[in-house]
Design a protein around this motif. Structure first.
Motif, short mmCIF file in Angstrom:
data_model
loop_
_atom_site.label_atom_id
_atom_site.label_comp_id
_atom_site.label_asym_id
_atom_site.label_seq_id
_atom_site.Cartn_x
_atom_site.Cartn_y
_atom_site.Cartn_z
N LEU A 101 88.33 6.34 16.30
CA LEU A 101 88.60 5.34 15.27
C LEU A 101 88.55 3.96 15.90
CD1 LEU A 101 89.50 4.46 12.41
CD2 LEU A 101 91.87 4.79 13.19
N LEU A 102 87.72 3.09 15.37
CA LEU A 102 87.62 1.70 15.81
C LEU A 102 88.33 0.82 14.78
CD1 LEU A 102 83.80 1.80 16.61
CD2 LEU A 102 85.65 1.96 18.29
N ILE A 103 89.21 -0.04 15.25
CA ILE A 103 89.94 -0.95 14.38
C ILE A 103 89.70 -2.38 14.85
CG2 ILE A 103 92.19 -1.59 13.42
CD1 ILE A 103 93.15 1.24 14.06
N TYR A 104 89.19 -3.22 13.95
CA TYR A 104 88.90 -4.61 14.29
C TYR A 104 89.51 -5.55 13.26
CZ TYR A 104 85.34 -2.75 17.48
OH TYR A 104 84.69 -2.08 18.48
N GLY A 105 89.82 -6.74 13.71
CA GLY A 105 90.24 -7.79 12.79
C GLY A 105 89.01 -8.40 12.13
N GLU A 106 89.09 -8.65 10.85
CA GLU A 106 87.97 -9.23 10.11
C GLU A 106 87.52 -10.56 10.71
OE1 GLU A 106 87.09 -10.04 5.40
OE2 GLU A 106 88.95 -10.85 6.25
N LYS A 142 84.57 6.31 13.22
CA LYS A 142 85.00 5.64 12.00
C LYS A 142 85.43 4.22 12.34
CE LYS A 142 86.62 9.94 9.86
NZ LYS A 142 87.79 10.64 9.29
N THR A 143 85.19 3.29 11.44
CA THR A 143 85.55 1.89 11.67
C THR A 143 86.36 1.36 10.50
OG1 THR A 143 83.46 1.57 12.87
CG2 THR A 143 84.70 -0.40 12.25
N VAL A 144 87.43 0.63 10.84
CA VAL A 144 88.24 -0.04 9.82
C VAL A 144 88.38 -1.50 10.22
CG1 VAL A 144 90.49 -0.18 8.69
CG2 VAL A 144 89.52 2.06 9.28
N TYR A 145 88.12 -2.40 9.28
CA TYR A 145 88.35 -3.83 9.48
C TYR A 145 89.59 -4.24 8.69
CZ TYR A 145 83.90 -4.62 11.83
OH TYR A 145 82.87 -4.60 12.74
N ILE A 146 90.46 -5.00 9.33
CA ILE A 146 91.68 -5.46 8.68
C ILE A 146 91.47 -6.89 8.19
CG2 ILE A 146 94.12 -6.00 9.00
CD1 ILE A 146 94.28 -3.73 10.99
N SER A 147 91.61 -7.10 6.91
CA SER A 147 91.35 -8.40 6.29
C SER A 147 92.25 -9.48 6.88
CB SER A 147 91.58 -8.32 4.78
OG SER A 147 90.68 -7.41 4.18
N ASP A 148 91.65 -10.65 7.13
CA ASP A 148 92.35 -11.87 7.60
C ASP A 148 92.87 -11.76 9.04
OD1 ASP A 148 91.99 -13.22 5.15
OD2 ASP A 148 93.73 -12.20 4.30
N ALA A 149 92.69 -10.62 9.69
CA ALA A 149 93.22 -10.45 11.04
C ALA A 149 92.24 -10.98 12.08
CB ALA A 149 93.51 -8.98 11.31
N LYS A 150 92.81 -11.52 13.17
CA LYS A 150 92.03 -11.85 14.35
C LYS A 150 92.23 -10.71 15.36
CE LYS A 150 92.11 -16.83 13.57
NZ LYS A 150 92.47 -18.17 14.11
N TYR A 158 101.98 -3.65 9.93
CA TYR A 158 102.06 -2.76 8.77
C TYR A 158 100.71 -2.11 8.51
CZ TYR A 158 102.49 -1.07 4.00
OH TYR A 158 102.46 -0.28 2.88
N GLU A 159 99.66 -2.93 8.51
CA GLU A 159 98.32 -2.40 8.26
C GLU A 159 97.88 -1.45 9.37
OE1 GLU A 159 98.64 -6.42 6.23
OE2 GLU A 159 99.28 -5.52 8.12
N LEU A 160 98.13 -1.85 10.61
CA LEU A 160 97.73 -1.01 11.74
C LEU A 160 98.46 0.33 11.71
CD1 LEU A 160 96.25 -0.51 14.41
CD2 LEU A 160 98.13 -1.66 15.58
N ASN A 161 99.76 0.30 11.51
CA ASN A 161 100.54 1.53 11.52
C ASN A 161 100.09 2.47 10.41
OD1 ASN A 161 101.90 0.34 13.61
ND2 ASN A 161 103.79 -0.01 12.48
N SER A 162 99.78 1.92 9.26
CA SER A 162 99.31 2.74 8.14
C SER A 162 97.99 3.42 8.48
CB SER A 162 99.17 1.89 6.88
OG SER A 162 98.67 2.65 5.81
#
Length: 256
Positions: A200-205, A225-233, A242-246
């Motif tokens: 799982l790849l997690i990046y800030g938008e 799988k990739t997830v981008y978190i809105s407004d995050a650096k 909260y977003e990351l933990n979820s």
């Protein structure tokens, strides 16, 4: 925080909370266990292991030359001592280099791999500049400046900023210097196809200078799988917990 003496006779500081499937969090150079202060809430669902890498925080160091494989071996020894046979491995920023190396060397111990702001090599100008700044500051007496900069960028409130700054100031500057140098030259891209566990790849938008690394991972690991978190650096664990933990919770539950 408790300590364990590893096979190399080094005292390693760690925290282990909760019950259930283990998740191991690997911090970036210098930042220590306090990096994942906000991920402790995941202990309601999983066993959460954080630790100070050698020469970071409260953990000891020796004269052995730092390498990514050495740091991965330290983690393996820590898991062995704690009786953890397999876990989800989560690396943040350049902590992701140790996470990748661990999964490559000890695939039987990895249920899954999570990279938060991760990269398989340092090959873009902005990232190279960050590492060169870290090398210079740790090599020439600039640890206090580095500690203020990192803690100021990560901390959402003053008390946490002080904790994070103090954690960085406890580190051995020469160990951090070696860690920056060895991670600067780290390259796992040509071995990514050997990673067999779920990724799982997690990046800030808004972490745009890291985004190109997603394509390197997906080129060699099509199932990633990739997830981008809105407004995050870049500072996702502390600024968007909260977003990351979820996201981590949902991903980990798919592995059981």
């Amino acid at each position: 925080m408790p300590f364990l003496t590893l096979h190399n006779k080094l005292r390693c500081c760690y925290t282990l909370q909760g019950t259930g499937d283990p998740i191991v969090f690997i911090h970036p150079t210098g930042m220590g266990t306090v990096t994942f202060h906000y991920q402790q809430e995941l202990a309601e669902h999983f066993s959460i292991l954080t630790y100070d890498m050698r020469g970071n925080g409260f953990s000891q160091a020796d004269n052995e030359r730092i390498s990514i494989s050495l740091l991965a071996r330290d983690l393996k020894q820590l898991l062995d001592e704690l009786g953890i046979s397999s876990a989800v491995i989560c690396g943040y920023s350049n902590g992701g280099a140790i996470a990748q190396e661990f999964v490559l060397h000890y695939p039987e111990m990895a249920k899954g791999l999570i990279l938060v702001g991760g990269f398989s090599e340092v090959c873009t100008e902005w990232l190279q500049a960050e590492f060169l700044a870290g090398i210079y500051l740790t090599g020439f007496g600039g640890l206090p400046l580095l500690a203020r900069g990192i803690s100021g960028a990560h901390a959402p409130e003053r008390n946490y900023r002080v904790q994070l700054e103090n954690s960085i100031l406890r580190a051995d500057p020469y160990i951090l210097y070696q860690m920056y140098r060895t991670t600067f030259h780290y390259h796992s891209t040509d071995r990514l196809d050997q990673i067999s566990c779920p990724l799982l790849l997690i990046y800030g938008e808004k972490d745009t200078y890291i985004h190109s690394y997603e394509y390197l991972f997906r080129k060699y690991i099509p199932f990633a799988k990739t997830v981008y978190i809105s407004d995050a650096k870049h500072q996702i664990p502390t600024k968007f917990p909260y977003e990351l933990n979820s996201i981590i919770k949902q991903f980990t539950k798919t592995l059981t």
